[in-house]
Design an enzyme around this catalytic site. Structure first.
Site, mmCIF file in Angstrom:
data_model
loop_
_atom_site.group_PDB
_atom_site.id
_atom_site.type_symbol
_atom_site.label_atom_id
_atom_site.label_comp_id
_atom_site.label_asym_id
_atom_site.label_seq_id
_atom_site.Cartn_x
_atom_site.Cartn_y
_atom_site.Cartn_z
ATOM 1 C CD GLU A 1 -25.332 58.136 13.541
ATOM 2 O OE1 GLU A 1 -24.619 56.960 15.089
ATOM 3 O OE2 GLU A 1 -26.047 59.133 14.816
ATOM 4 C CG HIS B 1 -22.734 62.084 15.911
ATOM 5 N ND1 HIS B 1 -21.750 63.022 15.550
ATOM 6 C CD2 HIS B 1 -21.908 61.506 17.013
ATOM 7 C CE1 HIS B 1 -21.052 62.762 16.917
ATOM 8 N NE2 HIS B 1 -20.530 62.297 17.184
ATOM 9 C CG ASN C 1 -15.767 54.335 18.258
ATOM 10 O OD1 ASN C 1 -16.472 53.965 18.658
ATOM 11 N ND2 ASN C 1 -15.556 56.075 18.160
ATOM 12 C CB SER D 1 -22.068 56.231 17.031
ATOM 13 O OG SER D 1 -23.600 57.173 18.211
ATOM 14 C CG HIS E 1 -20.520 53.871 14.382
ATOM 15 N ND1 HIS E 1 -19.637 53.988 15.897
ATOM 16 C CD2 HIS E 1 -20.402 55.394 14.391
ATOM 17 C CE1 HIS E 1 -19.367 54.540 16.308
ATOM 18 N NE2 HIS E 1 -20.399 55.853 16.008
ATOM 19 C CG ASP F 1 -22.744 60.081 10.257
ATOM 20 O OD1 ASP F 1 -21.152 59.202 9.832
ATOM 21 O OD2 ASP F 1 -22.124 61.043 11.280
ATOM 22 C CE LYS G 1 -17.041 57.467 15.528
ATOM 23 N NZ LYS G 1 -16.058 58.094 14.737
#
Length: 370
Positions: free
Chosen positions: A162, A118, A31, A166, A194, A191, A227
């Site tokens: 998110e 997640h 990541n 992910s 990413h 979240d 990440k």
């Protein structure tokens, strides 16, 4: 013990046994989207700080002398950087998510969560006293139906999503989600694991437009630091009241040794670099390689591209073949992804050359035919 031997044998028979493997070959799986984990400036900062006598360990929880000046400096900087009333730093993104969902919702509340959320959120929901309900991935009609059903019975409603998912690399409809949160007087928890460092102004995340317009009203964000930031930890950003409440009530925060001071120092330095021209150039390179990745493999155009293979055994077979060819890419299988959706997870970086990605596509092509 025999029960564990039996369980491991079953995993092996299902092609779901996992083992730890050292990195080998060209990185197509980590990541480290912006190449920050190997940034020479971070290495130099670490060496200088240690030579100047920075403590190795925090030696206690944040409330028991483990709170240092570098922790305070990071949280102050992060709150300003992400436009929040306050920020709270955790040792990992998993710990931060777990703390959010075991602390903020109480027994009268309801949490509505995206079906692809997640595992750290799911584990938090198992431990919380609040009731939780899943809605189909990115399905706003399904979410609104749940909001209507629970708005008059719940003490408060929390929505968990998110910003960039992910395993699929697709993006949440954040404007629609925030609109629903406001309409039903709910709080949206996003979240940004990413997205942080990549999307939004100076890499501030996909919620940045919402924050610019509305602040953190009806909003809490989480920014993972391991990440694109390239270090480790997780930053919760929210209103001052939410942050102070977590300091007083979040058991994963209260009863954990503070992150290493060096870790906090490096997160701040990484954020500074990501906000600089260096960070802008890295984002430009990443977006270019993402465009090529979409042309070659499809996907949503982000740095995460799922290469769908279906069955577990096939995903393992193709991953092994690619590793033999010199490409470090791993098979993703249940329970990380749903049954029948095993895949390779192609992870792109600003440091990846176009010719290497094309070479990987050529090596993969025979396994995608037929």
């Amino acid at each position: 013990m025999q029960q564990f031997q039996n369980a491991l044998s079953e995993l092996k028979s299902q092609n779901r046994y996992r083992s730890l493997n050292l990195p080998a070959g060209i990185d197509l799986t980590s990541n480290d989207y912006m190449g920050m984990a190997v940034h020479p400036a971070l290495r130099a900062v670490a060496i200088e700080a240690l030579e100047d006598g920075l403590d190795i360990g925090a030696a206690g929880s944040r409330l028991l002398r483990g709170h240092t000046q570098v922790h305070a400096d990071l949280e102050r900087y992060a709150a300003t950087y992400f436009g929040a009333g306050g920020a709270l730093y955790f040792s990992s993104g998993f710990q931060a998510n777990y703390a959010l969902f075991t602390t903020l919702p109480d027994r009268r509340d309801v949490v509505l969560y995206d079906g692809l959320i997640h595992a750290s959120v799911r584990d938090g929901l198992i431990a919380t006293q609040a009731k939780s309900y899943k809605f189909a991935h990115n399905d706003m009609d399904a979410l609104e139906a749940l909001l209507k059903r629970h708005r008059d019975k719940a003490g408060h409603i929390w929505i968990a999503v998110e910003s960039v998912y992910s395993m699929d690399g697709d993006v949440a409809p954040l404007a629609d989600l925030y609109g629903l949160a406001v309409r039903y007087d709910a709080t949206l928890i996003v979240d940004e694991a990413h997205a942080t460092g990549i999307y939004g102004a100076d890499g501030k995340g996909l919620c940045w437009d919402i924050i610019n317009a509305h602040g953190y009203d009806h909003l809490v964000t989480l920014h993972t630091c391991g990440k694109a930031i390239g270090v480790a930890g997780g930053l919760v950003c929210a209103s001052v009241d939410v942050i102070e409440y977590m300091v007083n009530k979040a058991r994963p925060f209260i009863f954990s040794t503070a992150p290493m001071p060096l870790q906090a120092l490096l997160v701040r330095k990484s954020l500074e670099i990501l906000a600089s021209d260096d960070g802008a150039q890295r984002r430009k390179k990443l977006f270019k390689i993402c465009a090529l990745g979409k042309d070659l493999f499809g996907g949503a155009g982000t740095q995460v591209i799922p290469i769908m293979l279906g069955e577990d055994a096939r995903a393992v077979e193709v991953a092994n073949a690619m590793q033999t060819a010199g490409y470090d890419i791993r098979a993703i299988r249940p329970p990380t992804v749903p049954q029948g959706q095993s895949r390779l997870r192609l992870s792109l970086s600003s440091q990846l050359e176009s010719s290497i990605l094309q070479g990987f596509a050529d090596a993969l092509q025979p396994y995608m035919e037929g």
